[in-house]
Design a protein around this motif. Structure first.
Motif, PDB file in Angstrom:
ATOM      1  N   GLN A 169       0.073  -7.185  -5.804  1.00  0.00           N
ATOM      2  CA  GLN A 169      -0.304  -8.249  -4.877  1.00  0.00           C
ATOM      3  C   GLN A 169      -0.190  -9.620  -5.532  1.00  0.00           C
ATOM      4  OE1 GLN A 169      -4.187  -6.713  -4.012  1.00  0.00           O
ATOM      5  NE2 GLN A 169      -3.553  -5.762  -2.096  1.00  0.00           N
ATOM      6  N   THR A 221     -10.824  -0.337  -2.567  1.00  0.00           N
ATOM      7  CA  THR A 221     -10.487  -1.761  -2.618  1.00  0.00           C
ATOM      8  C   THR A 221     -10.635  -2.302  -1.205  1.00  0.00           C
ATOM      9  OG1 THR A 221      -8.134  -1.614  -2.038  1.00  0.00           O
ATOM     10  CG2 THR A 221      -8.726  -1.149  -4.332  1.00  0.00           C
ATOM     11  N   LEU A 275       0.825  -1.205   0.000  1.00  0.00           N
ATOM     12  CA  LEU A 275       0.000   0.000   0.000  1.00  0.00           C
ATOM     13  C   LEU A 275       0.858   1.255   0.000  1.00  0.00           C
ATOM     14  CD1 LEU A 275      -2.925  -0.934   2.433  1.00  0.00           C
ATOM     15  CD2 LEU A 275      -2.853  -1.026  -0.053  1.00  0.00           C
ATOM     16  N   GLU A 286      -8.411  -3.396   0.607  1.00  0.00           N
ATOM     17  CA  GLU A 286      -7.238  -3.017   1.397  1.00  0.00           C
ATOM     18  C   GLU A 286      -7.080  -1.514   1.539  1.00  0.00           C
ATOM     19  OE1 GLU A 286      -7.042  -4.535  -1.550  1.00  0.00           O
ATOM     20  OE2 GLU A 286      -6.685  -6.649  -1.094  1.00  0.00           O
TER      21      GLU A 286
END
Length: 754
Positions: A631, A311, A211, A313
């Motif tokens: 990811q 999202t 992130l 995350e």
């Protein structure tokens, strides 16, 4: 600067002068420093001939020799200005003609040499409209002249002089570290750009938090400034006492907000039976466009962001959470735009009416609560069952005309909740009531389009025929015989059928994603144009996500202008008036509903916003895709040295691309790793074929590959083939065409020895 040259120039037209005071308000120049910057910029633009000044006001002047584009550079220093117009030529810019512009910058280019034969035209950068890299990820090194930041992106061909700050007062402590550098000054003359460290990411990109890496790489704002949050709290307090008496009172309707994961509580529904076959369906949308003060701090912030990135995350909202009164939650009255529809049980709309309304939310229900209520099977779920039945009926109506609404494999999440399956900003899940949101968008956009009202309409071009044909060739080689109804064109019905057929394959997730990747991105336009995924040519637009997209805010404001200022009769002498919010008015109105001044004002606003919002959508989508890709690639990174299954998705002279089935990640088998034979590339057949062993690698072939190396930052996966491919026939070796005729080698099809 507090603004970009692009945002400044967007406020001008060739037929209207604009005063600096107006520009100060629009650009948020409310302090002496930013006002001085505006004064300097206006003076500079006048000097180079882009603006004309008369009596203290400015207007744009035309210069057909200047072309706007976005700079794209390679690691070797080759740069091209890419124009926004589809099909327009790219302009080659030599390194000494960049005028300190960087990869990703939006620039004005003057053509210095016309293109000829297969050569692109050449040009030089005359003006940098907008910087594409306000910050960079870089590695720190120490030189004789001080500390330097070397960008990790090898397309950024420069070093940045670093200065200490409160975060890193001693730069020697971060030598060889990966850092996020904020640019404080761009190159000036022979001086290097200057930057300061905003965040330390660690020793390398492979281990940096995903992130943090994505937010730094794409310069994403993870929290609002104190000034923005204060403005939000102030506005929220004002909305608590707002007089809503001039709106249609719909508070007696039982109204329930339904919220999916990742979405804001911004759409509510009411549903009441008329008779055994008809319903009164209410779709109520938070009226952000009517309540958010235009051109003030909150509005400028939302406009700059353009849209939400949501999202599981990471959530980067469009507006601060302090604006609770804009969310359709229980407790107090809410201002809304309400669409009251008469609809039958088959999902056919019979009539509708648009209101500026006052509503009261009875409950806010999440998708999990919806599922739990329906699972009970008792009368508590009757209202929800009726609503979902209508939503399914509406969806079936759209699918009958070709709308692509086949549910993809679980691994896919490439769709707007309210835009079919067009690859765009994802929301985690398409909910049962999403079909009704699409219906509201359709009706509102079509209403404006038929009245000739300018708005931000949504459009999506037809996919490229050759791209779909390549995919069909891949499927054919996998023994999945898909074909177009008409070999010379692609239709939404084709896509609809392909998605359904692929769903039964053991490679459904991979193949459906590859198919959707062939779709062209949807985008905003100031005219009602066809939308491929939704199979409509009558106009489609976004209205129902004003807490997540600035486009919806703009369209809501245009609806307000129509309902409050629109001309509801042909002329001042006409006695009969029409209600411009009713569906029946579409058959009665044959005059222009906006005055000339209003039409010009809206047109100017849209021309200003369309390029910016398109670019913000592209950047947000790129950031999301980068996050998903990072990811996935890190999952592959954990499997270096393992052998995995894949299918060949592309063949080039330098090797072939393999989609790893377990990860939905594409890697490259470079031709230099094929050491068992001498391979020839045939462009027409898209194959690499061994001269002696006749082993052939073509689209759709299944292969087993070794994962050799992974560069997670660049998302590059190096593979080596272990087994697989197919055996070439004599016909293949002789260069036969698809219909069995021998083809003489042409310039494009001649085998290339590798």
């Amino acid at each position: 600067m507090h603004f970009t040259i692009a945002s400044l120039l967007a406020n001008f037209s060739e037929d209207k002068f604009v005063a600096p005071k107006v520009l100060e308000k629009k650009l948020g120049c409310d302090d002496p420093e930013s006002q001085r910057e505006l004064e300097i910029a206006l003076d500079a633009l006048e000097r180079i001939g882009l603006l004309i000044k008369e009596r203290g006001k400015y207007r744009r002047t035309s210069d057909d020799g200047l072309i706007e584009g976005r700079l794209r550079c390679s690691s070797k220093g080759f740069c091209f200005a890419i124009q926004d117009t589809e099909g327009a030529e790219d302009i080659f810019v030599r390194e000494h003609q960049l005028s300190t512009a960087w990869n990703g910058d939006r620039v004005l280019v003057r053509v210095t040499r016309e293109g000829r034969r297969k050569k692109s035209p050449e040009g030089e950068v005359k003006l940098i409209l907008e910087r594409g890299n306000p910050s960079v990820i870089a590695r720190v090194k120490q030189t004789e002249d001080g500390f330097r930041a070397i960008p990790l992106d090898d397309r950024l061909l420069f070093e940045i002089a670093l200065e200490p700050n409160d975060l890193v007062p001693d730069l020697s402590t971060v030598v060889d570290q990966l850092v996020h550098v904020n640019i404080r000054r761009y190159p000036l003359g022979g001086y290097l750009p200057i930057g300061e460290i905003g965040q330390i990411l660690g020793s390398d990109a492979q281990s940096a938090p995903a992130l943090d890496l994505i937010c730094c790489k794409h310069n994403l704002m993870r929290q609002f400034s104190p000034a923005v949050r204060t403005a939000a709290a102030t506005l929220n307090a004002q909305l608590a006492t707002l007089d809503l008496s001039d709106r249609q009172d719909l508070r007696e309707l039982v109204t329930i907000t339904l919220v999916a994961p990742g979405q804001e509580p911004q759409v509510a529904f009411s549903l009441d039976p008329i008779d055994a076959h008809r319903w009164h369906l209410g779709i109520h949308i938070s009226d952000v466009g009517g309540l958010l003060p235009r051109d003030e701090l909150l509005d400028r912030t939302a406009r700059r962001l353009g849209m939400t990135l949501a999202t599981p995350e990471l959530s980067l909202p469009l507006l601060p959470q302090e604006l609770e009164r804009l969310r359709l939650l229980p407790g107090g009255d809410r201002a809304a735009i309400s669409l009251l529809i008469v609809i039958n049980t088959a999902g056919e709309v019979q009539s509708y009416r648009i209101y500026r309304s006052c509503i009261r939310i009875d409950a806010c229900v999440t998708s999990e609560q919806v599922a739990a209520t329906l699972a009970l099977g008792d009368s508590s779920g009757d209202w929800l069952r009726a609503l979902i039945h209508l939503a399914n009926a509406v969806s079936e109506q759209r699918q009958a005309r070709g709308s692509i609404e086949v549910t993809p494999a679980d691994a896919l999440s490439l769709a707007y909740a309210d835009e079919g399956l067009a690859p765009a900003i994802p929301l985690p899940r398409v909910t049962p009531w999403t079909s009704l949101v699409i219906l509201a968008n359709e009706l509102l956009a079509r209403h404006l389009a038929k009245l000739g009202v300018p708005a931000l309409y949504r459009t999506q071009p037809v996919p490229e025929l050759y791209a779909v044909q390549d995919f069909l060739k891949l499927c054919q080689n996998l023994n999945l015989p898909l074909s177009l109804d008409n070999p010379s064109q692609v239709t939404p019905h084709d896509y609809q059928r392909f998605m359904a057929q692929l769903a039964t394959s053991d490679l459904a997730a991979v193949l459906q994603e590859l198919l959707l990747d062939k779709l062209k991105p949807a985008s905003d336009a100031a005219a009602a144009l066809p939308h491929f995924s939704l199979a409509t040519g009558e106009g489609y637009g976004h209205f129902c996500s004003p807490l997540q997209r600035y486009t919806d805010i703009v369209n809501q404001r245009i609806l307000h202008i129509l309902l409050t200022e629109g001309r509801d009769r042909r002329g001042p002498r006409a006695k009969e008036r029409v209600n411009l919010g009713e569906s029946s008015c579409l058959e009665q109105v044959n005059w222009t509903v906006f005055t000339t001044d209003t039409q010009r004002e809206v047109d100017t606003l849209l021309n200003e916003l369309v390029p910016h919002l398109q670019e913000r959508e592209r950047q947000t989508y790129t950031a999301w895709k980068d996050l998903v890709g990072l990811q996935r690639v890190r999952q592959v990174q954990a499997c270096i040295g393992e052998v995995r299954s894949g299918i060949i998705t592309g063949v080039q002279s330098y090797g072939f691309f393999v989609e790893l089935i377990d990860f939905n990640v594409e890697g490259l088998v470079h031709v230099s790793s094929l050491k068992d034979d001498w391979y020839e590339y045939r462009a027409h057949a898209q194959t690499l074929t061994g001269r002696r062993n006749r082993l052939r690698y073509r689209l759709g072939d299944r292969v087993e590959v070794l994962i050799k190396n992974v560069d997670s930052y660049r998302q590059q996966v190096d593979l080596a083939v272990m087994s697989g491919g197919s055996q070439a026939t004599e016909e293949d070796l002789n260069g036969a065409s698809d219909n069995g005729e021998a083809l003489p080698p042409s310039e494009d099809d001649a085998p290339e020895n590798l």
